[in-house]
Design an enzyme around this catalytic site. Sequence first.
Site, PDB file in Angstrom:
ATOM      1  N   GLU A 193     -23.991 -29.814  42.762  1.00  0.00           N
ATOM      2  CA  GLU A 193     -24.371 -31.216  43.001  1.00  0.00           C
ATOM      3  C   GLU A 193     -23.676 -32.105  41.975  1.00  0.00           C
ATOM      4  O   GLU A 193     -23.802 -31.900  40.775  1.00  0.00           O
ATOM      5  CB  GLU A 193     -25.900 -31.350  42.904  1.00  0.00           C
ATOM      6  N   HIS A 199     -63.783 -29.589  54.453  1.00  0.00           N
ATOM      7  CA  HIS A 199     -63.652 -28.550  53.429  1.00  0.00           C
ATOM      8  C   HIS A 199     -63.652 -27.176  54.095  1.00  0.00           C
ATOM      9  O   HIS A 199     -64.443 -26.953  55.008  1.00  0.00           O
ATOM     10  CB  HIS A 199     -64.822 -28.638  52.454  1.00  0.00           C
TER      11      HIS A 199
HETATM   12  P1  AMP Z   1     -27.733 -36.295  51.251  1.00  0.00           P
HETATM   13  O1  AMP Z   1     -27.088 -37.662  51.260  1.00  0.00           O
HETATM   14  O2  AMP Z   1     -29.223 -36.306  51.021  1.00  0.00           O
HETATM   15  O3  AMP Z   1     -27.360 -35.464  52.436  1.00  0.00           O
HETATM   16  O4  AMP Z   1     -27.139 -35.553  49.976  1.00  0.00           O
HETATM   17  C1  AMP Z   1     -25.771 -35.289  49.774  1.00  0.00           C
HETATM   18  C2  AMP Z   1     -25.602 -34.872  48.315  1.00  0.00           C
HETATM   19  O5  AMP Z   1     -24.272 -34.427  48.119  1.00  0.00           O
HETATM   20  C3  AMP Z   1     -25.853 -36.021  47.339  1.00  0.00           C
HETATM   21  O6  AMP Z   1     -26.814 -35.611  46.399  1.00  0.00           O
HETATM   22  C4  AMP Z   1     -24.480 -36.231  46.689  1.00  0.00           C
HETATM   23  O7  AMP Z   1     -24.582 -36.599  45.332  1.00  0.00           O
HETATM   24  C5  AMP Z   1     -23.840 -34.861  46.836  1.00  0.00           C
HETATM   25  N1  AMP Z   1     -22.370 -34.889  46.793  1.00  0.00           N
HETATM   26  C6  AMP Z   1     -21.539 -35.774  47.395  1.00  0.00           C
HETATM   27  N2  AMP Z   1     -20.223 -35.479  47.131  1.00  0.00           N
HETATM   28  C7  AMP Z   1     -20.226 -34.373  46.320  1.00  0.00           C
HETATM   29  C8  AMP Z   1     -19.206 -33.564  45.687  1.00  0.00           C
HETATM   30  N3  AMP Z   1     -17.904 -33.830  45.851  1.00  0.00           N
HETATM   31  N4  AMP Z   1     -19.575 -32.498  44.928  1.00  0.00           N
HETATM   32  C9  AMP Z   1     -20.902 -32.212  44.784  1.00  0.00           C
HETATM   33  N5  AMP Z   1     -21.905 -32.942  45.335  1.00  0.00           N
HETATM   34  C10 AMP Z   1     -21.598 -34.001  46.098  1.00  0.00           C
END
Ligand code: AMP
Length: 471
Positions: free
Chosen positions: A210, A450
Site C-alpha cells: 500500500e 438478548h
Molecule cells: P480503493 O480506492 O479503496 O480501492 O483503494 C485503492 C488503494 O490502492 C488505495 O489505498 C491507494 O492508496 C492504493 N494505491 C494506489 N496506487 C498504488 C500503488 N502504485 N502502489 C501501492 N498502492 C497503491
Amino acid sequence: MSQYDVLVIGAGPGGYVAAIRCAQLGLKTACIDSMVTAGGKPTLGGTCLNVGCIPSKALLDSSHYYEHLTRHVAEHGIKVSGASIDVATMMKRKDKVVQTLTLGVASLLKKNKVDTLAGHARFVDSSEVEVVSAGGASQRVSAGRFIIATGSVPAKIASAPVDDRRIVDSTGALCFDAVPARLGVIGAGVIGLELGSVWRRLGAQVTVLEALDTFLAPVDRTIAEEAFKLLTKQGLDIRLGARVTGTRQGAEGVAVGFEWQGASQELQFDRLIVAVGRKPNTQGLNVEAAGVQLDPRGFIVVDSDCRTAQAHIYAVGDVVRGPMLAHKASEEGVAVAERIAGQRPHVDFNHVPWVMYTWPEIAWVGKNEAELRAEGRDVRIGQFPFMANGRAKGMGETSGMVKMIADAATDRLLGVHILGANASELIAEATLAMAFDASSEDLALTVHAHPTLAEAMHEAALAVSQRAIHF
Ligand code: AMP
Ligand code: FAD
C-alpha cells in the site's frame, strides 16, 4: 428507430433499478448494456452482480467457512480431519450465485416491461444513441430522457500492467483456478483487503503493498488501527508506505519492485492482484456529442439531483461523484426516475453506510472522530467491545467494538463505526437512527433483544453518557 420516454445506459445497480422505477411510474423505458459473460452471452446486473459485490461476497463466504472449519471449530469440540478446498467447485458455486441473480434482473426488467438492448451505446447527439451489439449489428434509439449509469472500471498503473494471467485486476482475482502459493496485492483498499482475505484463508501467503502510510485512511482511526492488528495477526502481510515501481515476469512468477522504508525492495509472487481503485467509465460513450461534461478525473459532472448540463440527461452511480457503492447507485437511480416522473425525491447522501467484508467486518455511517475534531465539533464518544457481549462470547467472535459519536451539546448521533462479526448487518440500525436524526439517548432507550450482537450497539449508546452496564 425506436423511441422511448427514458433510455437507461448501463444495467448495473444504478441503471437497472432506475429502469424498473421508470417503468413502474408509467414511462416507456429501455435499458442498454454491453456486458457479456466469459462465454460471450449478454448479462445484466453490471459490475456489482457479475464481477463485483456478489461474486466477491460468495468467495468471502466460501473461504470463511473453510477457515472456520480448519481453524476455529476445534474449540467447539468438533473434530475435522482431511478438510481441503476444491477451488473449481467453489468457483462453480460462485458462478451459479451470479447467474441466478443476473437472470433475476432480466426477469424483473421483463416483468416491468422494460426493453433490454444488448450492446454498446454511443451518443449520436443529445437525443439519440447508436447501439452496437457484440456481433456488430447496429441500431439507433432515441428518447426524451437519458440516464447514464455506465459505472466504473479498475484503475491501472503503468508499473504493474494487467495481463490477465499472472497479473490480474479484481475481475481476474475472482476466478483463479488454484490457490496461489505466493500472492501479491497492490492496494490495501476495500477490494484489495477483501480479495487478499479470500485467498489467504484458502492457504495463500499474501503480501499487500500500500502506497499510503496510513492504513484505511477513510476509516475511523480506532477501528482502522484495531483492524490492522487483527488482519495482520490472521497472516496478511500488509506493508504500508510501499510504492510499487515495477514488475518483471519470469519463470519463477512475477517480481514486484517497490520502495519501502527508504530502500528498493523486490518480492516474488505467483499471482499479483492490482487493486488500486476504480475509475469512471465513459469509454466510447461519446458524451461530448450530447453536450455532457466530464470533470478532470473523468466523472460525469452532475448536480445534487444527478442532472448533467443537459436538463434531460441524468447520470447516476459510479460514473458520478460520491462513493462507489452499489446502494448509492441504486438510490440515485430511483430518485432520478421519480424526478423524471415529476416527483420530488431525496437521497440522504450524509447517511450512506460503508461496509468492508473482511472478517471481522468493518462498517460505518456518518463522520469519523478525526473528521469531526477537524471541524471543531465538540463530541462525546461511547465505545463497547464485543469481548463484553454475551452473544459474541458464545459465537467465539469477540474481536472488535462499536464506537458511537454524538454531538456533546445536542446528543445527536454524528457517526457510528463498527468492527466486528456481522457489522454489515448491525450498521443498518445506526443508519436508520441517524436518518431519523436520533440521539444516543434514543438508541439507549430502545429495547434490544438478548443475547444479540446488537446489544453492543445499545451499550455503546449507553457509553456515550458513561452508563454502559457491561463494561
Ligand atoms: P480503493 O480506492 O479503496 O480501492 O483503494 C485503492 C488503494 O490502492 C488505495 O489505498 C491507494 O492508496 C492504493 N494505491 C494506489 N496506487 C498504488 C500503488 N502504485 N502502489 C501501492 N498502492 C497503491
Ligand atoms: P456498474 O455496476 O459498473 O454497471 C455499469 C454497466 O454499464 C456495466 O454493466 C457496463 O457493462 C455497462 N456499460 C458501460 N458503458 C456502456 C455503454 N457505453 N453502453 C452500454 N453499456 C455500458 N459495492 C458495494 O456497495 N458493496 C460491495 O460489497 C462491493 N463490492 C465490490 C467488489 C468488487 C470486486 C468490485 C469491483 C466492486 C464492488 N463494489 C461494491 C462496487 C459496486 O460494484 C459498484 O459501486 C456498483 O456496481 C456501481 O453500480 P453502477 O450501476 O454505477 O455501475
